[in-house]
Scaffold this active site. Structure first.
Site, mmCIF file in Angstrom:
data_model
loop_
_atom_site.group_PDB
_atom_site.id
_atom_site.type_symbol
_atom_site.label_atom_id
_atom_site.label_comp_id
_atom_site.label_asym_id
_atom_site.label_seq_id
_atom_site.Cartn_x
_atom_site.Cartn_y
_atom_site.Cartn_z
ATOM 1 N N THR A 1 38.593 49.329 23.330
ATOM 2 C CA THR A 1 37.804 49.713 24.081
ATOM 3 C C THR A 1 37.727 50.874 24.702
ATOM 4 O OG1 THR A 1 39.526 49.659 26.586
ATOM 5 C CG2 THR A 1 38.207 47.832 25.095
ATOM 6 N N LYS B 1 41.410 56.162 23.330
ATOM 7 C CA LYS B 1 42.268 57.667 23.600
ATOM 8 C C LYS B 1 43.262 57.430 25.292
ATOM 9 C CE LYS B 1 38.570 60.311 22.211
ATOM 10 N NZ LYS B 1 38.469 59.023 20.963
ATOM 11 N N GLU C 1 46.089 55.430 15.343
ATOM 12 C CA GLU C 1 45.570 56.411 14.310
ATOM 13 C C GLU C 1 43.802 56.525 14.123
ATOM 14 O OE1 GLU C 1 44.772 59.036 11.823
ATOM 15 O OE2 GLU C 1 46.534 57.939 10.484
ATOM 16 N N LEU D 1 39.771 58.021 9.246
ATOM 17 C CA LEU D 1 41.171 58.920 8.834
ATOM 18 C C LEU D 1 42.262 59.115 8.421
ATOM 19 C CD1 LEU D 1 38.362 62.647 9.068
ATOM 20 C CD2 LEU D 1 38.423 60.450 6.662
ATOM 21 N N GLU E 1 30.664 57.807 22.419
ATOM 22 C CA GLU E 1 31.796 57.011 23.521
ATOM 23 C C GLU E 1 30.633 56.301 24.141
ATOM 24 O OE1 GLU E 1 35.236 56.558 24.297
ATOM 25 O OE2 GLU E 1 35.050 58.183 22.081
ATOM 26 N N ASP F 1 36.578 64.632 24.972
ATOM 27 C CA ASP F 1 36.366 64.347 23.899
ATOM 28 C C ASP F 1 37.446 64.717 22.598
ATOM 29 O OD1 ASP F 1 36.621 61.011 22.222
ATOM 30 O OD2 ASP F 1 35.471 62.272 21.173
ATOM 31 N N LYS G 1 41.386 64.764 21.755
ATOM 32 C CA LYS G 1 42.381 64.098 20.262
ATOM 33 C C LYS G 1 43.292 65.685 20.440
ATOM 34 C CE LYS G 1 38.255 62.161 19.216
ATOM 35 N NZ LYS G 1 36.984 62.299 17.973
ATOM 36 N N GLY H 1 31.794 56.423 14.012
ATOM 37 C CA GLY H 1 31.147 54.843 13.397
ATOM 38 C C GLY H 1 32.067 53.803 13.457
#
Ligand code: ADP
Ligand code: ASP
Ligand code: MG
Length: 809
Positions: A550, A574, A601, A608, A662, A673, A677, A792
């Site tokens: 989620t 995150k 990850e 990736l 999102e 976002d 990251k 995706g």
């Protein structure tokens, strides 16, 4: 002559009589058949007495059930002509029982002597009925009253056999030319008063007879195919052991393997009579052969446990260096007839722990406190401590001494699964390693150790998945597709134990059916996160992983609880890793402390391998000096598709529908976002950053993010479409492309809109691709570049899947 012993689980089964007949018919020699009471009769008789003692008239109902059960057995198995006589016999015995119970009721007293008298009826009835049945079906056999041959002392409920008289009686009673049927467990003292040999004691009767007659073989027929690597009721993957030495069998039984009553091994062992343990219901299977000379190279033969024990710990500095304390403590308990199952002593001699049965706790504490009162007063010893709700788990193997590291492996596996060891002992014979753990951890401990020692090749992982929307749905699909392949090629079994969305949750300890989960979930319980996580903790399964698919704050709030309970967390959410630095550190610390993986990850660049590469660099001593990255697959998709003839708002909506943004696209478009990251990358690089430390120059003004809903935000994008067109046209006129770039240089982290010229490495970035450039001490001029699909559901799900695999490797 052969001795066959059939337990209550065999004779009380609906096909029990038939199976026993078949087995007896196949014997070429005459047999002495020793039987237990039918089914749960001994337990039920005990129940009647306990109720009567408490003056609870329910004892009559239980007695009625015992009567109905036996009469049903007679009606189904015996010839109608004999049935009436047998029913008459059972009724007569039940009347005697009733009289006994009435006196227990009136006197409110249930002595050990009455206990033996009462329980003996179970074996008297079962052996009489079986004898009638066998004779009706062509096996000529004679019923023997065991009480006339097995002679014991007066220790009612746990009487000790007088072998001199008993062996003589046995040798005089049984002749080679005849079959016999008798009840196990029951005996009598010198005055002919009924005694019993201890619960489970029918096995012992059989072994005593086998030894006295020096027969070639004793067969214990039960409801499982021999002795197994663990109790099959607790460990589903337990397997039968083809052979065991007497010593191994003794250790397994001593520490709880109920399949054989421990004293049984001794008489057979003394005469070197092999004991065969077989299943009454699968007689064709070979079962377990227990004998002297076995040829095996296994390091561990089996796991066994006693589920309910207590510990008493005596400590005190006054004990150090003074001999005799151990003997004194054990002597106090032994004088009260208390069986100490296990003892451990610290090498400092500063303390000693004794493990006993819960029913002995009160007496033990009372007598120790009484007899040690001067030692306590003089503070030679500290106040005596005790603990309840404990279990003993023993690892048994006669070859253990020839292998290194069994103890290490045991403690590692238990530690990895957050199982706390309270006490340890290794017998000097080195035939076993015994641990004491919390009762609530027993099933998990047995299963993880079983996996380690007997299913070395197969690893199991138990998943608890929250969020089954785009990413979660794909993940379940991928697991389903890969299940057989992983089981066969990677020896990995992935069990999804629970799934939940915001409305419903579904649990299945055996694993959710992956073909029908979509139809099954609506019938699940109402989703409550607290309950969901409590249930994971209560399930207490090894290799458990909480998978968060989620983007939800509340779900992330439970990571700490999971990790603290040794449950791994794999997440594409995150929120937690980009929360305060303190929280991030704490999560990492909990993961380390409880050996529970915390993997995320997919927080950066979906599937990736960005975080893992970064971790590898840092672990190998490299230092990250700079980062340049296009980290938002969603923004990249939007910017790439925003071309002549399109509307910005339509592209945003399209990205949202494809699951590239999102659920709330404002999180992407505000740059939040991307900030999260780069923050995670910086933290994983070893920098102590907070979200506020990252500068942001969003190309959308404040008013966009003050909107009350996603709809309102979309409307605003639509209204201001011209501004976006103007920005695009201006950028194109310069031969550049719009990119949202995150960068870290000279200690400064920034996320913002950049008009990228054609020589920028991200100028050509397609679709929803991501790119990260790491500048490090090793990669100074030419950065380390990771590039590929960065958004995706499919790639994110693959990334989550990869983290799951990493968590179990
Ligand atoms: P019986 O009625 O034949 O005497 P028990 O119930 O006393 O049978 O013992 C058989 C049971 O012992 C099995 O059904 C099994 O659940 C339990 N058991 C516990 N540990 C083991 C083990 N290591 N191997 C086989 N059975 C075990
Ligand atoms: N019937 C007795 C008991 O249940 C003896 C036995 O089953 O071996 O303990
Ligand atoms: Mg038994």
């Amino acid at each position: 002559m052969k001795i066959l012993k059939f337990g209550g689980s065999s004779i009380g089964h609906k096909n029990g009589f038939e199976q026993i007949l078949k087995i007896a018919q196949q014997e070429s020699e005459n047999c002495i058949i020793v039987v237990s009471a039918c089914g749960k009769t001994t337990d039920n008789l005990l129940k009647t007495a306990m109720l009567a003692e408490m003056q609870n008239t329910m004892y009559k109902t239980v007695l009625e059930d015992i009567s109905t059960y036996h009469i049903d057995l007679i009606r189904t198995h015996l010839d109608p002509q004999n049935a009436a006589t047998s029913i008459g016999f059972v009724r007569e015995k039940l009347n005697e029982i009733e009289l006994l119970l009435e006196s227990i009721y009136n006197l409110q007293e249930f002595s050990n002597k009455t206990y033996d008298n009462l329980l003996s009826y179970g074996e008297i009835i079962s052996s009489t009925l079986l004898n009638t049945y066998l004779n009706e079906n062509g096996i000529v056999s004679q019923w023997v009253d065991s009480r006339t041959i097995i002679n014991t002392d007066d220790e009612f409920s746990n009487a000790k056999i007088d072998f001199g008289t008993t062996d003589q009686n046995i040798q005089q009673t049984f002749q080679d030319n005849q079959n016999y049927v008798l009840g196990g467990f029951i005996a009598s003292n010198d005055n002919g008063v009924t005694t019993t040999l201890g619960r489970g004691g029918s096995d012992y009767t059989a072994s005593v007879i086998a030894a006295a007659l020096d027969v070639k073989e004793l067969v214990i027929w039960t409801d499982v195919n021999g002795m197994m690597t663990a109790d099959p009721r607790l460990v589903k993957n337990a397997i039968s052991l083809p052979e065991l030495s007497y010593n191994e069998a003794l250790e397994l039984c001593h520490f709880g393997a109920k399949v054989i009553y421990p004293p049984t091994i001794i008489p057979a062992m003394k005469k070197e009579i092999p004991i065969l343990v077989k299943s009454t219901f699968s007689p064709e299977k070979s079962g377990t052969l227990i004998s002297k000379n076995i040829d095996n190279t296994r390091s561990v033969s089996g796991l066994t446990s006693i589920s309910d024990v207590c510990s008493i710990t005596i400590e005190g500095s006054g004990m150090v260096g003074k001999p005799g304390f151990t003997k004194k403590f054990l002597g106090i308990l032994s004088d009260r007839g208390i069986n100490v199952i296990m003892v451990t002593q610290a090498s400092s001699e500063h303390g000693m722990t004794m493990i006993i049965s819960p029913e002995d706790l009160d007496t033990s504490l009372k007598s120790l406190n009484e007899e040690l009162k001067y030692d306590l007063l003089e503070k030679i010893i500290d106040p005596i401590k005790f603990e309840t709700e404990l279990s003993i788990l023993a690892i048994v193997g006669q070859n253990m001494k020839n292998y290194h590291g069994i103890a290490g492996k045991t403690f590692h596996v238990l530690g990895k699964n957050a199982i706390n060891i309270r006490a340890i002992a290794q017998g000097s014979s080195e035939n076993n390693i015994t641990t004491v753990i919390a009762k609530s951890d027993l099933k998990k401990a047995l299963n993880v150790l079983h996996e380690e020692f007997f299913e070395e090749d197969i690893k199991k992982v138990n998943l608890f998945i929250v969020g089954i929307g785009t990413v979660g749905g794909k993940l379940i699909e991928q697991i389903k597709q890969q299940y057989d392949y992983l089981a066969e090629n990677n020896q990995l079994k992935i069990n999804i134990i629970a799934i939940a969305n915001s409305k419903k949750m579904l649990f299945n300890q055996e694993g959710i059916n992956l073909d029908t989960w979509q139809e099954d979930l609506p019938n699940g319980a109402t989703m409550e996160l607290e309950k969901f996580v409590d249930q994971i903790v209560d399930s207490n399964l090894g290799n458990s992983i909480f998978v968060d698919n989620t983007a939800n704050y509340e779900v992330a709030d439970y990571y700490e609880k999971c990790l603290s309970n040794g449950i791994g967390v794999v997440t594409c959410n995150k929120i937690a890793s980009s929360a305060s630095y303190e929280r991030y550190r704490n999560l990492k610390a909990l993961s380390k402390k409880h050996k529970a993986p915390y993997l995320f990850e997919t927080n950066v660049g979906a599937g990736l391998p960005i975080i893992n590469t970064l971790n590898d660099l840092v672990k190998s001593g490299d230092k990250i000096r700079g980062i340049k990255a296009v980290l938002s697959g969603s923004l990249n998709f939007i910017m790439n598709n925003f071309k002549e003839g399109t509307r910005f708002v339509d592209i945003v909506k399209q990205a949202q529908e494809l699951g590239f943004t999102e659920p709330d696209p404002r999180i992407d478009l505000s740059g939040l976002d991307v900030k999260r990251k780069i923050l995670i990358l910086l933290r994983e690089s070893g920098y102590k950053y907070e979200l506020e430390d990252i500068k942001s120059n969003s190309f959308l003004g404040e008013e966009y993010f003050e909107t009350q809903s996603v709809e309102e935000f979309i409307q605003l994008l639509e209204k201001n479409g011209n501004e976006f067109d103007a920005l695009r046209q201006a950028t194109e006129a310069e031969g550049k492309k719009l990119k949202i770039v995150a960068s870290f240089q000279d200690g400064e982290a920034v996320v913002g809109l950049e008009k990228a010229s054609h020589d920028a490495p991200y100028y050509q970035l397609d679709g929803s691709d991501n790119i990260v450039l790491f500048y490090t001490d090793r990669y100074v001029d030419q950065p380390l570049i990771i590039r590929g699909a960065g958004a995706g559901a499919d790639v994110t799900a693959s990334g989550v899947f990869a983290d799951i695999m990493r968590a179990v490797s």
